[in-house]
Design an enzyme around this catalytic site. Sequence first.
Site, PDB file in Angstrom:
ATOM      1  CG  HIS A 120     -42.280  34.400 -55.946  1.00 47.02           C
ATOM      2  ND1 HIS A 120     -41.537  35.385 -55.364  1.00 47.02           N
ATOM      3  CD2 HIS A 120     -41.414  33.429 -56.306  1.00 47.02           C
ATOM      4  CE1 HIS A 120     -40.256  35.020 -55.373  1.00 47.02           C
ATOM      5  NE2 HIS A 120     -40.163  33.842 -55.941  1.00 47.02           N
ATOM      6  CB  CYS A 121     -48.453  34.083 -55.494  1.00 49.36           C
ATOM      7  SG  CYS A 121     -47.630  32.796 -54.511  1.00 49.36           S
TER       8      CYS A 121
END
Length: 189
Positions: A120-121
């Site tokens: 994700h990030c």
Amino acid sequence: MPGPLPALIVVDVQSAFDEWEAAGKRRNNPDAVARIADLLKAFRTRGAPIFHIRHEGTRPTSSFLPENSGYAVKDEAREEPGEPVIVKRVNSAFIGTDLEQRLRAGNITTLVICGATTNHCVETTTRMAGNLGFDASLVRDATWTFDRIGLDGDQHSAEAIHAMTLSNLNGEFARIVTADDVIASFAAE
């Protein structure tokens, strides 16, 4: 004469992930936070820049709302005086923040990225770093993710997701390294 030191980008090492794990979500790389602490120590000893990224949730159910316990940074990754904390509201640490401007103002071209979660990030920040022309390294043993259910109901292990994300990023967006590789590179200078 050596060039500017690399910057360590520490993405979202926040208590929400401990809460997810306590609630039964399974993760990989149980020693990732210890490796992040090792990287922080090495960068601090070397006097290299460190940027701490925090995720601030915007949905009412987010574990990362500032008023929730999950927003807090984990003790092992807490910033020290003078180390900037950059708050983001989307997956990339470059969107809606001044991270790129800070890096360019500091003549920083090389980034070492670690944190959560791999797919994700960390992935989004790493892809953007590569697209923006930074020389990025992603530290494989200093990031982690969680098991997920796929679109067809298939179970995907955190290990498989982590490995596939690293494979997708390797070469085009970043070099995939270990914490020991990064620390050894400082010793070799």
